[in-house]
Design an enzyme around this catalytic site. Sequence first.
Site, PDB file in Angstrom:
ATOM      1  N   PRO A 231    -119.721   0.452  50.268  1.00 35.38           N
ATOM      2  CA  PRO A 231    -120.704   0.043  51.286  1.00 35.38           C
ATOM      3  C   PRO A 231    -119.999  -0.133  52.629  1.00 35.38           C
ATOM      4  O   PRO A 231    -119.415  -1.178  52.914  1.00 35.38           O
ATOM      5  CB  PRO A 231    -121.242  -1.285  50.743  1.00 35.38           C
ATOM      6  CG  PRO A 231    -120.135  -1.828  49.905  1.00 35.38           C
ATOM      7  CD  PRO A 231    -119.405  -0.647  49.335  1.00 35.38           C
ATOM      8  N   ASP A 405    -115.025  -1.567  54.633  1.00 43.22           N
ATOM      9  CA  ASP A 405    -115.640  -1.742  53.324  1.00 43.22           C
ATOM     10  C   ASP A 405    -116.208  -3.158  53.301  1.00 43.22           C
ATOM     11  O   ASP A 405    -115.466  -4.137  53.296  1.00 43.22           O
ATOM     12  CB  ASP A 405    -114.575  -1.567  52.231  1.00 43.22           C
ATOM     13  CG  ASP A 405    -115.127  -1.761  50.816  1.00 43.22           C
ATOM     14  OD1 ASP A 405    -116.264  -2.257  50.668  1.00 43.22           O
ATOM     15  OD2 ASP A 405    -114.413  -1.426  49.852  1.00 43.22           O
ATOM     16  N   HIS A 406    -117.549  -3.262  53.291  1.00 42.21           N
ATOM     17  CA  HIS A 406    -118.185  -4.567  53.440  1.00 42.21           C
ATOM     18  C   HIS A 406    -117.871  -5.515  52.283  1.00 42.21           C
ATOM     19  O   HIS A 406    -118.023  -6.730  52.407  1.00 42.21           O
ATOM     20  CB  HIS A 406    -119.701  -4.405  53.587  1.00 42.21           C
ATOM     21  CG  HIS A 406    -120.354  -5.523  54.351  1.00 42.21           C
ATOM     22  ND1 HIS A 406    -120.337  -6.830  53.923  1.00 42.21           N
ATOM     23  CD2 HIS A 406    -121.021  -5.532  55.531  1.00 42.21           C
ATOM     24  CE1 HIS A 406    -120.976  -7.592  54.790  1.00 42.21           C
ATOM     25  NE2 HIS A 406    -121.396  -6.829  55.779  1.00 42.21           N
ATOM     26  N   ARG A 407    -117.424  -4.969  51.156  1.00 38.77           N
ATOM     27  CA  ARG A 407    -117.040  -5.830  50.042  1.00 38.77           C
ATOM     28  C   ARG A 407    -115.769  -6.612  50.363  1.00 38.77           C
ATOM     29  O   ARG A 407    -115.494  -7.653  49.764  1.00 38.77           O
ATOM     30  CB  ARG A 407    -116.813  -4.990  48.775  1.00 38.77           C
ATOM     31  CG  ARG A 407    -118.031  -4.225  48.290  1.00 38.77           C
ATOM     32  CD  ARG A 407    -117.655  -3.249  47.180  1.00 38.77           C
ATOM     33  NE  ARG A 407    -116.666  -2.269  47.622  1.00 38.77           N
ATOM     34  CZ  ARG A 407    -116.154  -1.320  46.828  1.00 38.77           C
ATOM     35  NH1 ARG A 407    -116.543  -1.241  45.564  1.00 38.77           N
ATOM     36  NH2 ARG A 407    -115.272  -0.471  47.292  1.00 38.77           N
ATOM     37  N   VAL A 408    -114.980  -6.076  51.316  1.00 40.32           N
ATOM     38  CA  VAL A 408    -113.684  -6.666  51.641  1.00 40.32           C
ATOM     39  C   VAL A 408    -113.694  -7.264  53.048  1.00 40.32           C
ATOM     40  O   VAL A 408    -113.284  -8.401  53.263  1.00 40.32           O
ATOM     41  CB  VAL A 408    -112.563  -5.603  51.539  1.00 40.32           C
ATOM     42  CG1 VAL A 408    -111.204  -6.219  51.826  1.00 40.32           C
ATOM     43  CG2 VAL A 408    -112.575  -4.932  50.180  1.00 40.32           C
TER      44      VAL A 408
END
Length: 433
Positions: A231, A405-408
């Site tokens: 994402p 990376d929106h997860r990070v």
Amino acid sequence: MTDILMPALSPTMEEGVLAKWHVKVGDVVSAGDVIAEIETDKATMEVEAVDEGEVTDILVAEGTEGVKVNTPIARLKDEGGAAAPKPAEKPAAKTEDAPKAEAAPAAAEAPKAATAAAPAPAAPKSDSGDRIFSSPLARRIAAQNGVDLKSIKGTGPHGRIVKRDVEAAGKASVQPATASSASPAATAAEPRKAQSLAQMGIPDGSYDLIPLDGMKKAVARRMVDSVQNVPHFPLFIDCEIDQLMAVRAKVNKMLEPQGIKVSVNDFVIKAAALALKMVPEANASYTPEGIAMHHNADVSMAVAIDGGLITPIIKKAETKGLAQIATESKDLAKRARDRKLKPEEFQGGTFSVSNLGMFGIKQFTSIINEPQGCIMSVGAGEQRAVVKNGQVVPATVMTVTLTCDHRVVDGATGARFLQAFKPLIEDPVAMLA
């Protein structure tokens, strides 16, 4: 006897090209001797012997493509051991010679069957309770493909069911049902197949087709995986680099006697590394186990090579001066184009920089280099009109895009990284300390 196996030269390597042998049958090798060259999708690397002994067999000819990892490629006679008998030493008709004659093709076939690594199911029985004679490999393949061994007539010794019997039965049962019995759910789960040019109305003979090599296939697979699974979002910022250009000219004049020339990209790598240490949350990777917070800024730099792209790494870039970064980046780029990089030199970076400014590209967004949390895209420096103290004045402006990376790395973290990067690149004197 010791088998020399096709090595896995990177974590993602599945197969390679046995480009060249440096030994021949009869040669005696020691641990550490270079015995072959292997081409992967990224580089050509030398393979060293890990044992001592005499080369008794070359099982894979040089130039062979698609050699699977862990396939035996050669065989050594252990020091003081006995070599395998040559085919001419015994009559070919003797039964005991058959396993030796079949060793090479069997070894080559073994990696092709993933089923060979799993334990074979117990031998089944017929409706009358009699045991059905079948090979372990045949039972594995039958179990994985849902083939009933009771319905198969074996063609092996004494009617034993072997691999070819199960594969033939599987094809017979699956192919006719494919068109009629495929469920909507199964059809929907299948990946979309690209149309051929003929299907799109482009006639044969109107184009030249260049086959996909290993590098193209690997890049395509990784990029599709990244776009589909990560994402991602971009952040943009403009940096004025007039001072950078002036400092660069002075630095290069000082380094000229040493034959070192610092590029704008070297300044970018250094500034990015320092900013990552200032905002360590951006120097991170997503893993299924958690977020990996990296101790050093290992900056991958995108290098275009013949047929693809590779990302050699400036390791611990935050600890290195501009002259050292310039020297390393030039060396890495040259060896990348010659496909002479070692796996550890292009795998394992924590952050990537891609610069297309030298091509006049003003602004672009890169695809994340998994598992890294960010990649920075650098455009060309160009004269633009900017407003300073209420006056419109010219300035050399460079647009930088950070893909996260929106997860990070969320929006706030990415913004803080760019806030740290911008003053470093606009006033690079601080990087010279």
